[in-house]
Write a protein that holds these residues in place. Structure first.
Motif, mmCIF file in Angstrom:
data_model
loop_
_atom_site.group_PDB
_atom_site.id
_atom_site.type_symbol
_atom_site.label_atom_id
_atom_site.label_comp_id
_atom_site.label_asym_id
_atom_site.label_seq_id
_atom_site.Cartn_x
_atom_site.Cartn_y
_atom_site.Cartn_z
ATOM 1 N N LYS A 153 1.896 -40.348 -10.310
ATOM 2 C CA LYS A 153 2.615 -41.250 -11.210
ATOM 3 C C LYS A 153 3.789 -41.917 -10.491
ATOM 4 C CE LYS A 153 1.445 -38.810 -15.481
ATOM 5 N NZ LYS A 153 1.977 -38.135 -16.696
ATOM 6 N N PRO A 154 4.058 -43.190 -10.807
ATOM 7 C CA PRO A 154 5.176 -43.882 -10.168
ATOM 8 C C PRO A 154 6.527 -43.376 -10.670
ATOM 9 C CG PRO A 154 4.147 -45.307 -11.803
ATOM 10 C CD PRO A 154 3.280 -44.092 -11.692
ATOM 11 N N LEU A 155 7.494 -43.381 -9.791
ATOM 12 C CA LEU A 155 8.855 -43.022 -10.169
ATOM 13 C C LEU A 155 9.482 -44.153 -10.973
ATOM 14 C CD1 LEU A 155 10.123 -41.490 -6.794
ATOM 15 C CD2 LEU A 155 9.114 -40.311 -8.755
ATOM 16 N N LYS A 156 10.438 -43.785 -11.841
ATOM 17 C CA LYS A 156 11.084 -44.763 -12.713
ATOM 18 C C LYS A 156 12.575 -44.856 -12.408
ATOM 19 C CE LYS A 156 7.972 -43.654 -16.581
ATOM 20 N NZ LYS A 156 7.931 -43.117 -17.965
ATOM 21 N N ARG A 157 13.113 -46.027 -12.674
ATOM 22 C CA ARG A 157 14.552 -46.221 -12.568
ATOM 23 C C ARG A 157 15.271 -45.222 -13.482
ATOM 24 N NH1 ARG A 157 16.806 -52.040 -14.295
ATOM 25 N NH2 ARG A 157 14.681 -52.395 -13.571
ATOM 26 N N GLY A 158 16.298 -44.567 -12.966
ATOM 27 C CA GLY A 158 17.072 -43.640 -13.771
ATOM 28 C C GLY A 158 16.658 -42.192 -13.622
ATOM 29 N N GLU A 189 23.589 -43.123 -18.062
ATOM 30 C CA GLU A 189 24.764 -43.058 -17.204
ATOM 31 C C GLU A 189 25.606 -41.832 -17.541
ATOM 32 O OE1 GLU A 189 26.074 -44.713 -14.555
ATOM 33 O OE2 GLU A 189 24.089 -45.629 -14.418
ATOM 34 N N GLU A 190 25.676 -41.477 -18.826
ATOM 35 C CA GLU A 190 26.434 -40.299 -19.229
ATOM 36 C C GLU A 190 25.807 -39.027 -18.664
ATOM 37 O OE1 GLU A 190 27.982 -38.035 -23.317
ATOM 38 O OE2 GLU A 190 26.721 -39.834 -23.441
ATOM 39 N N GLU A 191 24.487 -38.937 -18.713
ATOM 40 C CA GLU A 191 23.802 -37.773 -18.157
ATOM 41 C C GLU A 191 23.990 -37.713 -16.643
ATOM 42 O OE1 GLU A 191 19.964 -36.886 -20.885
ATOM 43 O OE2 GLU A 191 20.027 -38.893 -20.024
ATOM 44 N N LYS A 192 23.887 -38.851 -16.012
ATOM 45 C CA LYS A 192 24.083 -38.922 -14.561
ATOM 46 C C LYS A 192 25.477 -38.420 -14.180
ATOM 47 C CE LYS A 192 24.612 -42.416 -10.921
ATOM 48 N NZ LYS A 192 24.681 -43.877 -10.683
ATOM 49 N N GLU A 193 26.501 -38.819 -14.931
ATOM 50 C CA GLU A 193 27.861 -38.408 -14.611
ATOM 51 C C GLU A 193 28.046 -36.908 -14.771
ATOM 52 O OE1 GLU A 193 30.336 -40.119 -13.170
ATOM 53 O OE2 GLU A 193 28.752 -41.618 -12.949
ATOM 54 N N MET A 246 20.680 -46.434 -27.488
ATOM 55 C CA MET A 246 20.157 -45.390 -28.369
ATOM 56 C C MET A 246 20.397 -44.007 -27.775
ATOM 57 S SD MET A 246 16.442 -47.034 -29.401
ATOM 58 C CE MET A 246 16.039 -45.740 -30.555
ATOM 59 N N THR A 247 20.697 -43.062 -28.651
ATOM 60 C CA THR A 247 20.833 -41.681 -28.197
ATOM 61 C C THR A 247 19.446 -41.090 -27.934
ATOM 62 O OG1 THR A 247 20.713 -40.733 -30.411
ATOM 63 C CG2 THR A 247 22.895 -41.421 -29.615
ATOM 64 N N ASN A 248 19.413 -39.934 -27.265
ATOM 65 C CA ASN A 248 18.137 -39.271 -27.009
ATOM 66 C C ASN A 248 17.418 -38.939 -28.315
ATOM 67 O OD1 ASN A 248 18.538 -39.285 -24.188
ATOM 68 N ND2 ASN A 248 19.745 -37.409 -24.291
ATOM 69 N N LEU A 249 18.164 -38.519 -29.327
ATOM 70 C CA LEU A 249 17.550 -38.185 -30.611
ATOM 71 C C LEU A 249 17.017 -39.438 -31.299
ATOM 72 C CD1 LEU A 249 16.764 -36.150 -32.722
ATOM 73 C CD2 LEU A 249 19.096 -36.243 -33.634
ATOM 74 N N GLU A 250 17.752 -40.519 -31.227
ATOM 75 C CA GLU A 250 17.281 -41.775 -31.817
ATOM 76 C C GLU A 250 15.997 -42.253 -31.146
ATOM 77 O OE1 GLU A 250 21.520 -43.777 -33.285
ATOM 78 O OE2 GLU A 250 20.782 -44.107 -31.249
ATOM 79 N N LYS A 251 15.893 -42.047 -29.836
ATOM 80 C CA LYS A 251 14.666 -42.425 -29.126
ATOM 81 C C LYS A 251 13.492 -41.572 -29.590
ATOM 82 C CE LYS A 251 17.116 -43.919 -24.936
ATOM 83 N NZ LYS A 251 17.412 -43.579 -23.515
ATOM 84 N N MET A 306 20.365 -34.745 -3.845
ATOM 85 C CA MET A 306 19.832 -35.286 -5.097
ATOM 86 C C MET A 306 19.947 -36.799 -5.073
ATOM 87 S SD MET A 306 21.067 -32.811 -8.230
ATOM 88 C CE MET A 306 22.792 -33.231 -7.987
ATOM 89 N N ALA A 307 18.916 -37.476 -5.605
ATOM 90 C CA ALA A 307 18.869 -38.936 -5.556
ATOM 91 C C ALA A 307 18.621 -39.522 -6.937
ATOM 92 C CB ALA A 307 17.783 -39.401 -4.592
ATOM 93 N N PHE A 308 19.320 -40.597 -7.246
ATOM 94 C CA PHE A 308 19.156 -41.349 -8.492
ATOM 95 C C PHE A 308 18.323 -42.586 -8.176
ATOM 96 C CE2 PHE A 308 20.696 -44.706 -11.379
ATOM 97 C CZ PHE A 308 20.523 -44.088 -12.624
#
Length: 353
Positions: free
Chosen positions: A305-310, A130-134, A1-6, A332-334
């Motif tokens: 708050k706990p950190l999340k994957r991504g 993944e696209e945002e990360k890149e 899903m895209t960010n807008l779809e979410k 910077m860390a992923f």
């Protein structure tokens, strides 16, 4: 899903989310503009802008309807067409006068001006695809090239302003669409100020120089800091540098999904405190990075708050000794389920030019 779809999926029937700021309009549509609004509903979304941008918007935006309009002229019509009864607005950026205008022109609707929409957007933006990360990695690689370049530029006699401008020009010549923030380049005693402003001070032999800078690719920022020495370093300078480096790497080694921002902060802070410099590290260990240079989550004593994957966060401990010098090193860390991926490839060992 895209960010807008979410975003649309998080809304209920009869609800609408009105996005009016430039950063979040671009986040959801990939289209930069200084005018317009995005109106999201459970069954879709509408982007509206004026005649300056309409052709470009129609060519670029593919995930929602695009209309040419003035902001207040069509909000009511669009809301009624989508069966909207409740409109969420962004409390963080809406002024008192804007709220009054909405309440007057949209009196047939329930205006929700609390933090609901801001929190909804923040939750979406924290976790990167993944696209945002890149995009962030591409921005970081530009900044790293600038760092490699500046090492041959720095020498006694150049000013802090010279260094900051050279970093800026290099990044702008080599692919960044903007600067992540106003570049910091401070030296000698000035390096004890975490966000010091580059001045006319000339670089001298024996100075530490702290440089904090970043590039932007398709709206996504990078952030890095390196401290280098000129000519020579004292034993005390080397000691402080190594403590900060140890703290950064300890935090990176312990970062993973599930630990809180407070726990992540302590990974670095406890090392600095144990060496007797706890009072010389006043800021948080890190922050989120994305379409803004400072986003949630934070690595700080206040974030339970706990950190999340991504999520992508900076790790930037420092020690600042007023009247002497300061050291900050930033990567910077992923965040991943069992650790983190360091997105920064610049050298971290102490460089003496």
């Amino acid at each position: 899903m895209t960010n807008l779809e979410k975003l649309c999926a998080s809304l209920k029937d009869g609800e609408g989310a009105l996005i009016t700021d430039e950063i979040n309009r671009r986040y959801f549509t990939d289209f930069p503009s200084s005018d317009g609004f995005l109106f999201a509903f459970k069954d879709g979304a509408v982007f509206a802008t004026d005649s300056r941008y309409i052709e470009a918007a129609q060519n670029k935006i593919k995930n929602c309807q695009v209309l040419e309009t003035g902001v207040n002229a069509r909000i009511k019509d669009i809301a009624e067409k989508h069966g909207c009864k409740k409109i969420y607005i962004q409390s963080e950026i809406t002024t008192v006068s804007q709220l009054r205008s909405y309440e007057k022109s949209l009196s047939d609707f329930e205006i929700i001006s609390d933090d609901t929409l801001d929190d909804m957007i923040s939750e979406l933006r924290m976790v990167k695809s993944e696209e945002e990360k890149e995009k962030i990695i591409k921005a970081q690689r530009i900044a790293e090239k600038a760092f490699d370049h500046i090492l041959s530029f720095i020498k006694p006699g150049v000013s802090e302003k010279d260094i900051s401008l050279e970093l800026d020009f290099f990044m702008l010549r080599n692919g960044t669409e903007a600067l992540s923030f106003e570049t910091i380049a401070v030296s000698g005693k000035n390096s004890s100020m975490p966000h010091g402003v580059p001045g006319d001070k000339k670089i001298e032999k024996g100075d530490f120089i702290t440089m904090d800078f970043g590039a932007v690719v398709e709206g996504y920022h990078s952030d890095m800091t390196r401290t280098v020495a000129v000519g020579s370093v004292s034993d005390r300078q080397r000691e402080i540098y190594n403590i900060v480096l140890k703290a950064k790497n300890a935090c990176l080694a312990g970062l993973k999904e599930g630990i809180t921002g407070k726990e992540a902060d302590a990974l670095a802070r406890d090392i600095i405190a144990a060496e007797g410099y706890g009072k010389c590290f006043g800021h948080g260990t890190g922050h989120g990075v994305g379409v803004e240079i400072h986003e949630k989550p934070t690595l700080s004593p206040r974030n339970e708050k706990p950190l999340k994957r991504g999520e992508i966060v900076t790790v930037e401990p420092g020690i600042y000794l007023p009247g002497e010098f300061g050291v900050r090193i930033e990567d910077m860390a992923f965040i991943t389920p069992d650790g983190c991926e360091n997105l920064t490839k610049a050298p971290e060992e102490l460089i003496v030019l």
